[in-house]
Motif scaffolding. Structure first.
Motif, PDB file in Angstrom:
ATOM      1  N   LEU A 149       0.817  -1.222   0.000  1.00 31.29           N
ATOM      2  CA  LEU A 149       0.000   0.000   0.000  1.00 31.29           C
ATOM      3  C   LEU A 149       0.849   1.269   0.000  1.00 31.29           C
ATOM      4  CD1 LEU A 149      -2.667   1.571   0.301  1.00 31.29           C
ATOM      5  CD2 LEU A 149      -2.436   1.275   2.777  1.00 31.29           C
ATOM      6  N   LEU A 150       1.758   1.408   0.987  1.00 29.68           N
ATOM      7  CA  LEU A 150       2.535   2.643   1.088  1.00 29.68           C
ATOM      8  C   LEU A 150       3.533   2.769  -0.055  1.00 29.68           C
ATOM      9  CD1 LEU A 150       3.276   3.016   4.919  1.00 29.68           C
ATOM     10  CD2 LEU A 150       1.496   4.095   3.558  1.00 29.68           C
ATOM     11  N   GLY A 151       4.268   1.690  -0.324  1.00 31.21           N
ATOM     12  CA  GLY A 151       5.264   1.763  -1.381  1.00 31.21           C
ATOM     13  C   GLY A 151       4.654   2.079  -2.729  1.00 31.21           C
ATOM     14  N   ALA A 152       3.579   1.380  -3.085  1.00 36.65           N
ATOM     15  CA  ALA A 152       2.935   1.625  -4.369  1.00 36.65           C
ATOM     16  C   ALA A 152       2.284   3.008  -4.417  1.00 36.65           C
ATOM     17  CB  ALA A 152       1.898   0.543  -4.653  1.00 36.65           C
ATOM     18  N   SER A 153       1.741   3.470  -3.290  1.00 34.45           N
ATOM     19  CA  SER A 153       1.138   4.810  -3.259  1.00 34.45           C
ATOM     20  C   SER A 153       2.197   5.883  -3.478  1.00 34.45           C
ATOM     21  CB  SER A 153       0.422   5.039  -1.924  1.00 34.45           C
ATOM     22  OG  SER A 153      -0.705   4.203  -1.794  1.00 34.45           O
ATOM     23  N   ILE A 154       3.365   5.710  -2.861  1.00 35.98           N
ATOM     24  CA  ILE A 154       4.474   6.644  -3.101  1.00 35.98           C
ATOM     25  C   ILE A 154       4.843   6.623  -4.580  1.00 35.98           C
ATOM     26  CG2 ILE A 154       6.903   7.141  -2.617  1.00 35.98           C
ATOM     27  CD1 ILE A 154       6.402   5.963   0.206  1.00 35.98           C
ATOM     28  N   GLY A 155       4.903   5.417  -5.143  1.00 36.27           N
ATOM     29  CA  GLY A 155       5.227   5.297  -6.558  1.00 36.27           C
ATOM     30  C   GLY A 155       4.229   6.027  -7.439  1.00 36.27           C
ATOM     31  N   HIS A 156       2.952   5.849  -7.184  1.00 29.84           N
ATOM     32  CA  HIS A 156       1.922   6.538  -7.981  1.00 29.84           C
ATOM     33  C   HIS A 156       2.080   8.054  -7.872  1.00 29.84           C
ATOM     34  CE1 HIS A 156      -0.425   3.167  -9.359  1.00 29.84           C
ATOM     35  NE2 HIS A 156      -0.544   2.673  -8.141  1.00 29.84           N
ATOM     36  N   ALA A 157       2.293   8.543  -6.647  1.00 31.53           N
ATOM     37  CA  ALA A 157       2.386   9.993  -6.434  1.00 31.53           C
ATOM     38  C   ALA A 157       3.604  10.577  -7.145  1.00 31.53           C
ATOM     39  CB  ALA A 157       2.440  10.299  -4.936  1.00 31.53           C
ATOM     40  N   LEU A 158       4.730   9.868  -7.091  1.00 30.60           N
ATOM     41  CA  LEU A 158       5.940  10.366  -7.745  1.00 30.60           C
ATOM     42  C   LEU A 158       5.824  10.253  -9.264  1.00 30.60           C
ATOM     43  CD1 LEU A 158       8.775   8.994  -5.416  1.00 30.60           C
ATOM     44  CD2 LEU A 158       7.808  11.301  -5.486  1.00 30.60           C
ATOM     45  N   ARG A 159       5.277   9.158  -9.744  1.00 29.53           N
ATOM     46  CA  ARG A 159       5.123   8.989 -11.185  1.00 29.53           C
ATOM     47  C   ARG A 159       4.214  10.066 -11.774  1.00 29.53           C
ATOM     48  NH1 ARG A 159       6.604   5.090 -15.012  1.00 29.53           N
ATOM     49  NH2 ARG A 159       4.436   4.490 -15.339  1.00 29.53           N
ATOM     50  N   ALA A 160       3.228  10.493 -10.984  1.00 28.07           N
ATOM     51  CA  ALA A 160       2.339  11.554 -11.456  1.00 28.07           C
ATOM     52  C   ALA A 160       3.089  12.859 -11.674  1.00 28.07           C
ATOM     53  CB  ALA A 160       1.202  11.769 -10.460  1.00 28.07           C
ATOM     54  N   LYS A 161       4.259  12.987 -11.046  1.00 30.86           N
ATOM     55  CA  LYS A 161       5.082  14.188 -11.223  1.00 30.86           C
ATOM     56  C   LYS A 161       6.231  13.954 -12.194  1.00 30.86           C
ATOM     57  CE  LYS A 161       4.188  17.200  -7.442  1.00 30.86           C
ATOM     58  NZ  LYS A 161       4.782  18.310  -6.683  1.00 30.86           N
ATOM     59  N   GLY A 162       6.243  12.809 -12.830  1.00 31.02           N
ATOM     60  CA  GLY A 162       7.271  12.547 -13.825  1.00 31.02           C
ATOM     61  C   GLY A 162       8.550  11.966 -13.287  1.00 31.02           C
ATOM     62  N   VAL A 163       8.562  11.525 -12.018  1.00 34.79           N
ATOM     63  CA  VAL A 163       9.765  10.953 -11.422  1.00 34.79           C
ATOM     64  C   VAL A 163       9.931   9.514 -11.886  1.00 34.79           C
ATOM     65  CG1 VAL A 163      10.892  10.326  -9.245  1.00 34.79           C
ATOM     66  CG2 VAL A 163       9.591  12.460  -9.407  1.00 34.79           C
ATOM     67  N   ASP A 164      11.167   9.118 -12.172  1.00 32.37           N
ATOM     68  CA  ASP A 164      11.476   7.738 -12.553  1.00 32.37           C
ATOM     69  C   ASP A 164      11.455   6.872 -11.297  1.00 32.37           C
ATOM     70  OD1 ASP A 164      12.343   5.487 -14.014  1.00 32.37           O
ATOM     71  OD2 ASP A 164      14.444   5.932 -13.547  1.00 32.37           O
ATOM     72  N   VAL A 165      10.514   5.930 -11.210  1.00 36.03           N
ATOM     73  CA  VAL A 165      10.332   5.092 -10.028  1.00 36.03           C
ATOM     74  C   VAL A 165      10.615   3.632 -10.365  1.00 36.03           C
ATOM     75  CG1 VAL A 165       8.696   4.267  -8.291  1.00 36.03           C
ATOM     76  CG2 VAL A 165       8.609   6.658  -9.055  1.00 36.03           C
ATOM     77  N   VAL A 166      11.496   3.032  -9.585  1.00 38.21           N
ATOM     78  CA  VAL A 166      11.826   1.617  -9.714  1.00 38.21           C
ATOM     79  C   VAL A 166      11.203   0.865  -8.540  1.00 38.21           C
ATOM     80  CG1 VAL A 166      13.684  -0.085  -9.706  1.00 38.21           C
ATOM     81  CG2 VAL A 166      13.990   2.088 -10.898  1.00 38.21           C
ATOM     82  N   LEU A 167      10.549  -0.243  -8.814  1.00 39.98           N
ATOM     83  CA  LEU A 167       9.913  -1.034  -7.763  1.00 39.98           C
ATOM     84  C   LEU A 167      10.640  -2.363  -7.569  1.00 39.98           C
ATOM     85  CD1 LEU A 167       6.129  -0.599  -8.639  1.00 39.98           C
ATOM     86  CD2 LEU A 167       7.449   0.666  -6.931  1.00 39.98           C
ATOM     87  N   ALA A 168      10.721  -2.786  -6.302  1.00 37.22           N
ATOM     88  CA  ALA A 168      11.269  -4.091  -5.964  1.00 37.22           C
ATOM     89  C   ALA A 168      10.416  -4.700  -4.863  1.00 37.22           C
ATOM     90  CB  ALA A 168      12.722  -3.969  -5.510  1.00 37.22           C
ATOM     91  N   ASP A 169      10.239  -6.011  -4.900  1.00 38.41           N
ATOM     92  CA  ASP A 169       9.463  -6.690  -3.870  1.00 38.41           C
ATOM     93  C   ASP A 169       9.848  -8.163  -3.875  1.00 38.41           C
ATOM     94  OD1 ASP A 169       6.550  -5.849  -2.356  1.00 38.41           O
ATOM     95  OD2 ASP A 169       7.021  -7.980  -2.507  1.00 38.41           O
ATOM     96  N   THR A 170       9.852  -8.771  -2.688  1.00 42.34           N
ATOM     97  CA  THR A 170      10.177 -10.191  -2.605  1.00 42.34           C
ATOM     98  C   THR A 170       9.075 -11.053  -3.199  1.00 42.34           C
ATOM     99  OG1 THR A 170       9.244 -10.269  -0.364  1.00 42.34           O
ATOM    100  CG2 THR A 170      11.634  -9.910  -0.560  1.00 42.34           C
ATOM    101  N   SER A 171       7.885 -10.496  -3.336  1.00 37.85           N
ATOM    102  CA  SER A 171       6.766 -11.220  -3.941  1.00 37.85           C
ATOM    103  C   SER A 171       6.655 -10.855  -5.414  1.00 37.85           C
ATOM    104  CB  SER A 171       5.451 -10.883  -3.230  1.00 37.85           C
ATOM    105  OG  SER A 171       4.355 -11.347  -3.985  1.00 37.85           O
ATOM    106  N   PRO A 172       6.968 -11.775  -6.330  1.00 45.34           N
ATOM    107  CA  PRO A 172       6.841 -11.460  -7.765  1.00 45.34           C
ATOM    108  C   PRO A 172       5.422 -11.044  -8.151  1.00 45.34           C
ATOM    109  CG  PRO A 172       8.109 -13.480  -7.439  1.00 45.34           C
ATOM    110  CD  PRO A 172       7.526 -13.124  -6.109  1.00 45.34           C
ATOM    111  N   ALA A 173       4.418 -11.679  -7.539  1.00 42.50           N
ATOM    112  CA  ALA A 173       3.032 -11.341  -7.875  1.00 42.50           C
ATOM    113  C   ALA A 173       2.696  -9.923  -7.453  1.00 42.50           C
ATOM    114  CB  ALA A 173       2.078 -12.332  -7.220  1.00 42.50           C
ATOM    115  N   GLN A 174       3.111  -9.551  -6.225  1.00 44.51           N
ATOM    116  CA  GLN A 174       2.858  -8.190  -5.736  1.00 44.51           C
ATOM    117  C   GLN A 174       3.570  -7.166  -6.613  1.00 44.51           C
ATOM    118  OE1 GLN A 174       0.775  -6.832  -3.576  1.00 44.51           O
ATOM    119  NE2 GLN A 174       1.828  -5.960  -1.824  1.00 44.51           N
TER     120      GLN A 174
END
Length: 374
Positions: free
Chosen positions: A27-52
């Motif tokens: 929830l928090l990590g993806a929400s931060i990603g959405h908020a930053l991407r909306a401003k044009g920031v390059d966001v890289v995601l990592a998670d131990t769960s491939p599905a998540q």
């Protein structure tokens, strides 16, 4: 990326530059990603769960990691019991990046890293005071942090440029950065977040075996006091365990208060009993008045209760006509009575607007159920 591309729809450029890596796509990590991407920031995601991870990427919270990634800032958004471990790993893997985390406890990971002998010069703990009852990437929202406090825990070794980077993160997602020590943060959230969770869960737990007739009488008051009881047990076991001492101190004091009220109610006609009850309610009044409201202000608003038919478009029409009357809606609560074909919209407005709102709505055919001040 050009300056034009790195702006949001309002044309405001982000404060952050470079790549932001987010470890933990819930929830928090993806929400931060959405908020930053909306401003044009390059966001890289990592998670131990491939599905998540795939789900968060599919929803647009960021992209998959590449071998040549060189993030300027890393945000660790993982459960509290592995936060220190992941911070250590990220500091070692990316020696030029500043690392922050968004765990809801700050002293535990700080102490764990110090005990392991980790160089934490580039680590700055932080915590956005935002969330939802539902977790996971599917529940993430770009607006989750707007107007919310974001605590930043610096220490004597924190470099100004690194601090500015974490504060820029908070500002770019719409939050309000606030500096605290880890000790101040943990004692504060014990009072305003962790103990309320325990109290709400204990109260809601009584409903599990309650008579069905009693539950049909449940109204907005009980919903307000138990809303957070729907939170995930797995996460809260970790949070409460990591911040146990401050929580215990408050719970012990609360238990003393409850015992005093119980004793007064065992003999409500006894000398002093009514005073105990009155003082309990009054102190609650005093505490509620200290809660920050809209824009962090402790302002008093008037409450206007409007009966709204349970049909499509009625709330939109109500808001539209309030706008025509020049009335700003400061807050809103909705309540439905079981079986009723209408709802009650409790609308908070500035005191000066109350009379005009009532008259104007009644002239337009709205039914006013009541008006109060708060």
């Amino acid at each position: 990326m050009s300056d034009t591309a790195r702006t949001n729809g309002s044309g405001i450029a982000p404060r952050l530059s470079g790549t932001v890596r987010i470890v933990g796509a819930g929830l928090l990590g993806a929400s931060i990603g959405h908020a930053l991407r909306a401003k044009g920031v390059d966001v890289v995601l990592a998670d131990t769960s491939p599905a998540q991870l795939r789900l968060a990427i599919d929803y647009g919270a960021g992209r998959a990691a590449r071998e040549d990634d060189a993030p300027a800032l890393i945000v660790v958004s993982v459960p509290p019991d592995v936060t220190a471990q992941v911070i250590e790993a990220e500091l070692g893997r990316f020696p030029d990046a500043v690392v922050t985390d968004v765990a809801s406890v700050k002293l535990e990971p700080f102490r764990a890293l110090k005990q392991r002998g980790v160089d934490i010069t580039r680590y700055i703990g932080s915590h956005p005071l935002a969330g939802r009852e539902r977790g996971g990437a599917i529940s993430a929202r770009a607006d989750l942090f707007i107007g919310r406090p974001w605590v930043v825990c610096r220490d004597e070794d924190t470099r100004p440029a690194d601090l500015a980077l974490v504060e820029a993160l908070a500002l770019d997602v719409g939050a309000m950065p606030l500096e605290m020590t880890p000790e101040e943060h943990d004692s504060s959230v014990a009072l305003t977040s962790h103990v309320p969770q325990v109290v709400a869960s204990l109260l809601a737990g009584r409903f599990a075996t309650a008579d069905e007739g009693a539950m049909r009488l449940a109204g907005q008051g009980v919903r307000d006091t138990t809303r957070i009881a729907a939170s995930a047990p797995e996460l809260w076991v970790q949070i409460l365990g990591a911040n146990a001492q401050p929580v215990v101190e408050i719970l012990d004091a609360l238990a003393d208060d409850l015992r005093e009220v119980s004793d007064a109610l065992r003999a409500p006609a006894a000398p002093g009993a009514r005073r105990v009850l009155a003082e309990t309610i009054r102190q609650g009044n005093d505490g509620v008045e200290r809660l920050p409201g809209k824009h962090g202000q402790n302002r008093k608003y008037e409450q206007l209760v409007v009966m709204v038919d349970d049909t499509a478009g009625q709330l939109g029409r109500l808001f539209g006509e309030l706008g025509e009357l020049g009335v700003n809606v400061e807050d809103l609560r909705l309540e439905h009575s079981p079986g009723a074909q209408f709802g009650l919209a409790e609308i908070s407005v500035a005191p000066a607007a109350l009379h005009g709102a009532i008259e104007g709505l009644q002239e337009r055919g709205w039914r006013i159920a009541g008006a109060t001040n708060e």
